[in-house]
Design a protein around this motif. Structure first.
Motif, PDB file in Angstrom:
ATOM      1  N   LEU A  87      14.663-101.870  20.880  1.00 12.78           N
ATOM      2  CA  LEU A  87      13.936-103.083  21.264  1.00 12.78           C
ATOM      3  C   LEU A  87      12.441-103.023  20.960  1.00 12.78           C
ATOM      4  N   ASP A  88      11.952-101.831  20.616  1.00  9.61           N
ATOM      5  CA  ASP A  88      10.536-101.728  20.251  1.00  9.61           C
ATOM      6  C   ASP A  88      10.400-102.160  18.782  1.00  9.61           C
ATOM      7  N   LEU A  89       9.685-103.254  18.559  1.00  2.51           N
ATOM      8  CA  LEU A  89       9.658-103.860  17.233  1.00  2.51           C
ATOM      9  C   LEU A  89       9.176-102.907  16.140  1.00  2.51           C
ATOM     10  N   ASN A  90       8.098-102.161  16.405  1.00  2.00           N
ATOM     11  CA  ASN A  90       7.569-101.301  15.347  1.00  2.00           C
ATOM     12  C   ASN A  90       8.519-100.153  15.010  1.00  2.00           C
ATOM     13  N   ILE A  91       9.134 -99.581  16.049  1.00  2.93           N
ATOM     14  CA  ILE A  91      10.105 -98.501  15.801  1.00  2.93           C
ATOM     15  C   ILE A  91      11.300 -99.074  15.040  1.00  2.93           C
ATOM     16  N   LEU A  92      11.729-100.262  15.461  1.00  3.79           N
ATOM     17  CA  LEU A  92      12.865-100.908  14.809  1.00  3.79           C
ATOM     18  C   LEU A  92      12.594-101.097  13.312  1.00  3.79           C
ATOM     19  N   LEU A  93      11.406-101.617  12.987  1.00  4.82           N
ATOM     20  CA  LEU A  93      11.093-101.887  11.581  1.00  4.82           C
ATOM     21  C   LEU A  93      11.046-100.595  10.777  1.00  4.82           C
ATOM     22  N   SER A  94      10.516 -99.508  11.376  1.00  3.55           N
ATOM     23  CA  SER A  94      10.496 -98.277  10.580  1.00  3.55           C
ATOM     24  C   SER A  94      11.904 -97.719  10.415  1.00  3.55           C
ATOM     25  N   LYS A  95      12.773 -97.946  11.400  1.00  2.46           N
ATOM     26  CA  LYS A  95      14.165 -97.509  11.226  1.00  2.46           C
ATOM     27  C   LYS A  95      14.837 -98.308  10.107  1.00  2.46           C
ATOM     28  N   ILE A  96      14.530 -99.608  10.048  1.00  5.22           N
ATOM     29  CA  ILE A  96      15.160-100.453   9.021  1.00  5.22           C
ATOM     30  C   ILE A  96      14.731-100.006   7.616  1.00  5.22           C
ATOM     31  N   VAL A  97      13.434 -99.772   7.424  1.00  6.98           N
ATOM     32  CA  VAL A  97      12.998 -99.394   6.063  1.00  6.98           C
ATOM     33  C   VAL A  97      13.569 -98.028   5.672  1.00  6.98           C
ATOM     34  N   LYS A  98      13.662 -97.133   6.656  1.00  8.52           N
ATOM     35  CA  LYS A  98      14.217 -95.805   6.355  1.00  8.52           C
ATOM     36  C   LYS A  98      15.691 -95.959   5.950  1.00  8.52           C
ATOM     37  N   ALA A  99      16.425 -96.739   6.734  1.00 10.01           N
ATOM     38  CA  ALA A  99      17.848 -96.946   6.452  1.00 10.01           C
ATOM     39  C   ALA A  99      18.019 -97.624   5.093  1.00 10.01           C
ATOM     40  N   ALA A 100      17.162 -98.603   4.802  1.00 10.90           N
ATOM     41  CA  ALA A 100      17.287 -99.342   3.539  1.00 10.90           C
ATOM     42  C   ALA A 100      17.084 -98.411   2.352  1.00 10.90           C
ATOM     43  N   SER A 101      16.107 -97.516   2.430  1.00  8.83           N
ATOM     44  CA  SER A 101      15.863 -96.651   1.276  1.00  8.83           C
ATOM     45  C   SER A 101      16.989 -95.621   1.144  1.00  8.83           C
ATOM     46  N   GLU A 102      17.545 -95.165   2.275  1.00  8.28           N
ATOM     47  CA  GLU A 102      18.661 -94.198   2.206  1.00  8.28           C
ATOM     48  C   GLU A 102      19.915 -94.849   1.625  1.00  8.28           C
TER      49      GLU A 102
END
Ligand code: ATP
Ligand code: MG
Length: 404
Positions: A28-43
């Motif tokens: 639910l923390d927006l900034n943590i969420l966004l960094s998880k998304i970019v990490k997942a997207a590149s993987e």
């Protein structure tokens, strides 16, 4: 044989995706969420980097919000033109796109290279849509050992759909959390206003009391209006909807500006106001307006929680690609057990609550701005001796060597 391999990697990608989606849905923390998304997207797409650009429908602009290779949040908020960028094209057409040679694509936004500091050889971008509403763009850059395929696009679209829902959820959660707190906080001034209005109407008060009531009402209205604007600032900052406007600026000039703003105020309270900054300071990159707001909040506190005849010092130094800014005062100080709490929204030191007006939002705003700049803020304080707030900000790779 090849087909089977393709199938099993595809299955792997989707299995991976299910695991990632579960993780995203609970963040639910927006900034943590966004960094998880970019990490997942590149993987998931086997690419070197990934980034998210958010769409601001009110201003019809796109701005950088997260990227795998950003070591600080400084590039957050850099605005990308809708008309001359691939991301802008994705927003306008609501379609994914694969570009094999972005350098040759006329939609390519050149500054993207300056922002992300990498050479873009291939790019896959998809729209982030939640219930048909445009939220932003997810881009992956430089496929390892090859080109982006339709399969990469399908997997990324599936991730994007989950990511968009998670982003909306986190925003809604943040809003409900903040609104709940705000409503709770405005109850006290509202009931004071209510009581004063009742008394005035009842004709049970004489002229002298009437005037007092009206003064109380004016003070409560002012408190409510200040609370609303600080609250709005904080809500915008926390929801990531407020783009940062990054520029390179002179730190010394900024501090002198803050000193000048408060100089006459300090003199009115017979407070000695010192400025201790070296003649040459490195330039720094950041959102000047926001950093100025943070400094204003801190100097304002140093005056508010000080005594007549007290002293305030605004000090700055730069060392090893960092700038240190300290605001010291000889005021009321903050008890040890309350020191960790004062950066929380609405928190005000118990013994100050009846003495000094305030909403308790100023320091929460300061902290958010400093953290977003990749910096830190710390505090040393002793009751009836004074307090020092120290900000550390990275100049990092953006440091301009030619100090001015
Ligand atoms: N320099 C200081 N000296 C002593 N206490 C301080 C100082 N700065 C902050 N505090 C304490 O921390 C609390 C939170 O500060 P903050 O700036 O968030 O709120 P505020 O000044 O009360 O209201 P406002 O939202 O108007 O800034 C203050 O209420 C005060 O008790
Ligand atoms: Mg304050």
């Amino acid at each position: 044989m090849k087909k089977k391999n393709d199938r099993s990697t595809l299955l792997n990608s989707y299995q991976n995706l299910i695991d990632i989606s579960r993780d995203l849905a609970s963040e639910l923390d927006l900034n943590i969420l966004l960094s998880k998304i970019v990490k997942a997207a590149s993987e998931i797409s086997d690419s070197e980097e990934a980034s998210i650009l958010m769409f601001d429908p009110a201003k019809n602009t796109l701005y950088f919000q997260a990227a795998t290779n950003l070591d600080t949040q400084l590039n957050r908020g850099v605005i990308v033109p809708l008309e001359e960028s691939i991301a802008g094209w994705i927003v306008q057409n609501q379609q994914p796109v694969i570009v094999d040679d972005p350098q040759k694509d006329k939609r390519h936004f050149d500054s993207i290279q300056n922002i992300t500091n990498i050479k873009v050889n291939s790019l896959l971008g998809i729209p982030l849509l939640s219930k048909g509403k445009m939220i932003g763009v997810l881009e992956v850059i430089n496929k390892r050992g090859g080109k982006f395929t339709k399969k990469d696009q399908d997997v990324l679209m599936a991730l994007g759909a989950q990511a968009a829902v998670a982003i909306e959820n986190s925003r809604l959660f943040l809003q409900s959390d903040l609104i709940g707190e705000f409503v709770h906080q405005i109850r006290t001034p509202l009931s004071a206003l209510n009581a004063a209005a009742h008394l005035l109407k009842s004709n049970r008060v004489d002229e002298g009391q009437k005037k007092k009531m009206i003064d109380i009402m004016e003070a409560e209205i002012e408190a409510l209006s200040e609370m609303s604007s600080s609250f709005l600032d904080l809500a915008r900052l926390q929801s990531g909807r407020k783009p940062y406007h990054v520029s390179q600026f002179n730190i010394r000039e900024l501090l002198v500006e803050c000193y000048d703003i408060f100089y006459s105020d300090t003199q009115e309270h017979a407070i000695k106001f010192n400025l201790d900054i070296p003649e040459t300071m490195p330039r720094m990159l950041g959102d000047r307006k926001q950093l100025k707001q943070a400094l204003i909040n801190l100097v304002n506190n140093a005056i508010k929680f000080n005594h007549e005849g007290g002293e305030i010092t605004l000090r700055a130094t730069a060392k090893e690609k960092k700038v240190f800014i300290a605001i010291s005062d000889t005021g009321l100080g903050i008890p040890k057990d309350e020191q960790p709490k004062i950066f929380r929204k609405f928190y005000r030191v118990r013994s100050h609550r009846d003495q000094v007006p305030g909403t308790g939002l100023g320091l929460a705003v300061v902290k958010q701005i400093i953290v977003d700049h990749g910096g830190e803020i710390s505090l040393t304080s002793e009751v009836n001796v004074g307090s020092t707030f120290t900000i550390t900000l990275p100049l990092d790779k953006w440091q301009d060597e030619s100090a001015i």
